[in-house]
Write an enzyme that holds these catalytic residues in place. Structure first.
Site, PDB file in Angstrom:
ATOM      1  N   MET A 188      -3.326   3.815  -2.021  1.00 48.36           N
ATOM      2  CA  MET A 188      -4.183   3.812  -0.838  1.00 48.36           C
ATOM      3  C   MET A 188      -4.592   2.386  -0.499  1.00 48.36           C
ATOM      4  SD  MET A 188      -5.798   5.427   1.553  1.00 48.36           S
ATOM      5  CE  MET A 188      -6.764   4.523   2.763  1.00 48.36           C
ATOM      6  N   GLY A 192       0.171   8.417  -3.648  1.00 48.52           N
ATOM      7  CA  GLY A 192       0.851   7.403  -4.449  1.00 48.52           C
ATOM      8  C   GLY A 192       0.000   6.161  -4.540  1.00 48.52           C
ATOM      9  N   HIS A 212       4.255  -1.818   0.606  1.00 47.07           N
ATOM     10  CA  HIS A 212       3.736  -0.892   1.622  1.00 47.07           C
ATOM     11  C   HIS A 212       2.219  -1.067   1.788  1.00 47.07           C
ATOM     12  CE1 HIS A 212       3.723   3.181   3.633  1.00 47.07           C
ATOM     13  NE2 HIS A 212       2.451   3.088   3.273  1.00 47.07           N
ATOM     14  N   GLU A 213       1.509  -1.034   0.677  1.00 50.11           N
ATOM     15  CA  GLU A 213       0.039  -1.115   0.766  1.00 50.11           C
ATOM     16  C   GLU A 213      -0.401  -2.469   1.316  1.00 50.11           C
ATOM     17  OE1 GLU A 213      -1.353   1.675   0.510  1.00 50.11           O
ATOM     18  OE2 GLU A 213       0.482   2.564  -0.293  1.00 50.11           O
TER      19      GLU A 213
END
Ligand SMILES: [Zn+2]
Length: 848
Positions: free
Chosen positions: A269, A267, A303-304
């Site tokens: 990185m 999804g 999140h990243e």
């Protein structure tokens, strides 16, 4: 641990890479040169590092005294290493290792790879991009490719002067090389692991930067998509600032680029300063996106960015620690999103994801969250719901037990203590113990190092004025047993006069909670943050069912979800579940309706054919009042979750409920939508697309395919693509399957489309036959990480269970032993459910 053949020897240690790479997009190759500053710890005549599918040349080792050694290389394919035999022994001290190398820009979505997209003029363009985690940096340049060998990277990319080049740090220099190319040099990175290095080259565009406390944030995208970047810029800026403040540590990089990639196995990185995303995880038009699509973009970005600190600044020593890296980022994604948009009720929306993890963890073939990893590719099996969703749910349970501020303090201390370094899971527990004074290690080890989770049984204590709480392992099949947990329990109870909340750690022996008088009702997972199932005595259960309006939304969710899990386990029958479901008629939360909708659709599949109309009518009776309350159009000023709920209700009514009116209306809405996408509320639009597909004709299919091919944004592309496998026609299903193999559907989406075909009520059986026929092509085409997504849906073929089992026993799916074992066990659970409940449901519907 004994020395593993997968771990590099430590007698030579790198500190710094000066890396120059020149990709040739046309011919799909690249050439490069790397100077690695190393310390030789003890004199040696051999250097061992990682390299695979690279040709190394002109190898020298030099030092300040002008000693020059050469080296001969041998490759070890199985361990992905190169052994450099030095011309003589190198003394201990500092050296520079120089290596020229060549490689291929592969099309396997890993290492340094090639990806294509069609630009606005319809011309096919190529980009070269990287994806290194876990162990594919070694495909792009020779390196010590283990997370513990942190180093500074000075990257230079030599590219055609009309192409955009991006790496982890900001551009500091640009030199014309005289042949139509430029050498773009980037600033030194922080000290970091090889798997976080990134470069991207192509005919891409960048937005103007937004400055976040001095850090420039840009979105890099294919030409013509600038209008889809506003939301990511807003969310990205918010999260960068919020996270720095939460951790109380400034962002460790010098810039931040979000790069939207047309082809990506993951999804997103978390490369330092150069986060790569699937297009639909970062590019979005908030005016035409439905709620879940916006939530996804927001949460992936959060999140990243959470990883920039947790993962990038402080990194696991070895791949066994990947779970904590991912679990923590998932947990923080929720925390940050909850702050960004409190009205999106992020933690309630997390409930289905926690539920999915519980579902996997209830299998005998589950695994401990953390396990020993020897070969790095074993870590590939960690990228699953047990790492992301169970791991983050455990952190949430711990945070709620320790207190949010104490938890935050411990996390910040941990990051400051280990900045630019590497850690093991234990190091975080130590910091949290220090901050809280609680036995965090003992609690967490019981959850991390054994698979499974407990069911908490709650009953009136024999004396009457208290509750007895016991634990035992929860499983769907009888062979699941054993295990003890330190279960942090939060109980909310009432004696009819006063309500109180108690906490306890339930261990092996039953725990008693005392009250002042006879207990009228009690919720044993108050707030819904516990990673366990609750089983009430019938008496306590009745007390709750009578008082659903006194439960908070999480508690209503878990009550329903725990009961549904008992149906799958064969301890509660479907009729009892439907009785409970009918009490949720007045429910207003999208997440709870989502759970109802999913379970009803599953029951619909196992009802005997002649009882289906009765079941559909039952579903309509449940849903219609709520759907009518909301209507087909959003009210002015309506909140986002209500819009989401409307979509869920209308879709369920039109699909599982087979409501004729919903189907007709959906069809009209699709016509409007194809005319002018902005005229229809996005959540209603998507519901209409799926309802129409579920009973669609070939003409509808052609229109949807056309829309998919010419979609105006990644979300629209996704909706119409995922609608294709929903069509009932057998030939169309066959065509959809073919598209996943011939390139009309991208490799990175193919397995998900195949998964939906498998789940198709009318065509799933055919999809399974097609999978078998095309097995070799499938294995060849799809990277294992994505292929797993199709495997996960194999349980839907419970009516072909024996055949599926036999086939998957003799046909291996690479890197997916666990995923296959779990899929086969889910299949058995699904088969059991169908066998038990099919007749019972018919009986129930006749009585109703
Ligand atoms: Zn992550």
């Amino acid at each position: 641990m004994t020395e593993s053949r997968y771990r590099l020897p430590r007698h030579v240690v790198p500190h710094r890479y000066d890396l120059t790479i020149e990709p040739d997009l046309e011919n799909a190759v690249f050439a490069g040169r790397v100077e690695i500053s190393v310390t030789v710890e003890e004199s040696t005549d051999e250097i061992v590092l990682n390299a695979i599918d690279l040709e190394l040349d002109e190898i020298t080792l030099t030092n300040e005294n002008d000693d020059i050694l050469t080296a001969a290389v041998t490759y070890e394919e199985d361990t992905e290493r190169a052994r450099l035999a030095l011309s003589r022994s190198a003394t201990s001290g500092d050296w520079t290792l120089t290596i020229a190398f060549k490689g291929i820009l592969n099309d396997k979505l890993r290492g340094f790879y090639r990806s294509t997209f069609t630009d606005q003029e319809g011309k096919l363009r190529t980009i070269a991009t990287t994806q290194f985690e876990a162990t594919d940096a070694r495909r792009a340049f020779p390196c010590w490719d283990e997370p513990e060998f942190k180093a500074v990277f000075g990257v230079t990319l030599v590219v055609d002067s009309d192409l955009l080049a991006v790496s982890n740090a900001g551009e500091v220099d640009r030199q014309d090389t005289g042949d139509g190319k430029v050498a773009v040099r980037f600033a030194d990175t922080m000290k970091m692991s090889t798997y976080l290095v990134a470069f991207v080259v192509g005919a891409l565009e960048a937005t103007d930067p937004v400055y976040v406390d001095g850090i420039p944030l840009r979105i890099i995208h294919a030409p013509g998509k600038a209008h889809l970047t506003g939301f990511a810029l807003e969310a990205g800026a918010y999260f960068l600032r919020w996270l720095a403040s939460y951790y109380n540590i400034p962002y460790p990089g010098d810039k931040m680029d979000f790069i939207a990639k047309p082809d990506f196995a993951f999804g997103a990185m978390e490369n330092v300063g150069a986060v790569t995303y699937r297009e639909n995880a970062v590019l979005v038009d908030p005016h035409v996106a439905r709620q879940t699509e916006l939530e996804r973009v927001s949460s992936v970005i959060a999140h990243e960015l959470a990883h920039m600190w947790f993962g990038d600044l402080v990194t696991m020593k070895w791949w066994n620690g990947i779970w904590l890296n991912e679990a923590f980022a998932t947990f923080m994604e929720m925390m940050a999103s909850d702050s960004f948009r409190p009205d999106w009720k992020t933690w309630l929306e997390f409930a289905p994801l926690r539920g999915y993890a519980l579902d996997t963890d209830a299998l005998a073939s589950t695994r401990p969250v953390e396990f020993d990893v020897d070969a790095p590719d074993e870590a590939d099996q960690m990228f699953d719901s047990l790492t992301y969703q169970k791991g983050s749910a455990l952190l949430r349970m711990l945070q709620q037990f320790l207190g949010e501020e104490t938890f935050r303090q411990g996390v910040g201390d941990y990051l400051r203590a280990h900045a630019y370094g590497n850690t093991e899971t234990h190091d975080l527990w130590v910091a949290l113990e220090k901050a809280s004074g609680q036995p965090v290690g003992a609690i967490m080890n019981s959850w991390i190092f054994q698979g499974g989770f407990p069911e908490v049984e709650i009953s009136h204590s024999p004396e009457g004025d208290g509750l007895l709480i016991e634990q035992r392992r929860f499983g769907y099949l009888p062979e699941v047993s054993g295990g003890e947990w330190h279960v942090p329990i939060v109980v909310r109870l009432s004696d009819g006069q006063m309500e109180e909340t108690s906490t306890a750690i339930v261990g092996v022996t039953p725990e008693e909670i005392r009250a002042n008088g006879p207990i009228e009702w009690a919720v044993a997972n108050a707030g819904g943050n516990g990673f366990y199932r609750v089983r009430y005595t019938p008496e306590l259960m009745d007390g709750l069912v009578e008082r659903l309006d006194q439960l908070d939304p999480h508690e209503r969710y878990t009550l329903l979800d725990d009961t549904w899990a008992q149906v799958k386990a064969g301890r509660v029958d479907s009729g009892t579940y439907l009785d409970l479901a009918s009490r949720y008629r007045d429910e207003t939360e999208a997440a709870v309706w989502g759970l109802l909708s999913g379970s009803l659709s599953r029951l619909h599949r196992i009802v005997q054919p002649d009882a289906k109309p009765a079941f559909e009518s039952w579903v309509r009776t449940l849903i219609e009042p709520a759907a009518e309350r909301l209507g087909w159009e959003p009210a002015p000023g309506e909140d986002d979750l209500t819009r989401k709920l409307r979509g869920t209700l209308l879709q369920t009514l039109g699909t599982t409920g087979r409501q004729g009116h919903a189907r007709e209306r959906a069809r009209r809405i699709v016509d409007e939508l194809l005319e002018s996408p902005e005229s229809v509320d996005p959540d209603v639009a998507v519901a209409a697309v799926y309802v129409t597909a579920s009973a669609g004709t070939e003409a509808d299919y052609r229109r949807f395919f056309e829309r998919y091919e010419h979609a105006v944004d990644p979300q629209e592309e996704g909706r119409f693509m995922y609608a294709l496998p929903q069509f009932p026609d057998t030939d169309l299903a066959r065509e959809t399957f073919k598209m996943t193999l011939d390139g009309r559907i991208r490799i990175s989406n193919g397995p998900m489309v195949v998964g939906r075909l498998l789940g198709n009520e009318f065509n799933g059986a055919q999809a399974w036959e097609l999978i078998k026929e095309n097995w070799n092509a499938i294995i060849e085409l799809f990277p294992p990480m994505i292929l797993k997504r199709a495997v996960e849906t194999i349980w839907t073929r419970h009516d072909q269970a024996d055949d599926v089992r036999a086939f998957l026993t003799t046909h291996q799916v690479p890197h997916s032993e666990k995923a296959v074992a779990q899929a086969l066990e889910r299949l058995e659970v699904a088969q059991g459910l169908a066998q038990r409940e099919s007749n019972r449901l018919t009986g129930y519907l006749q009585r109703e």
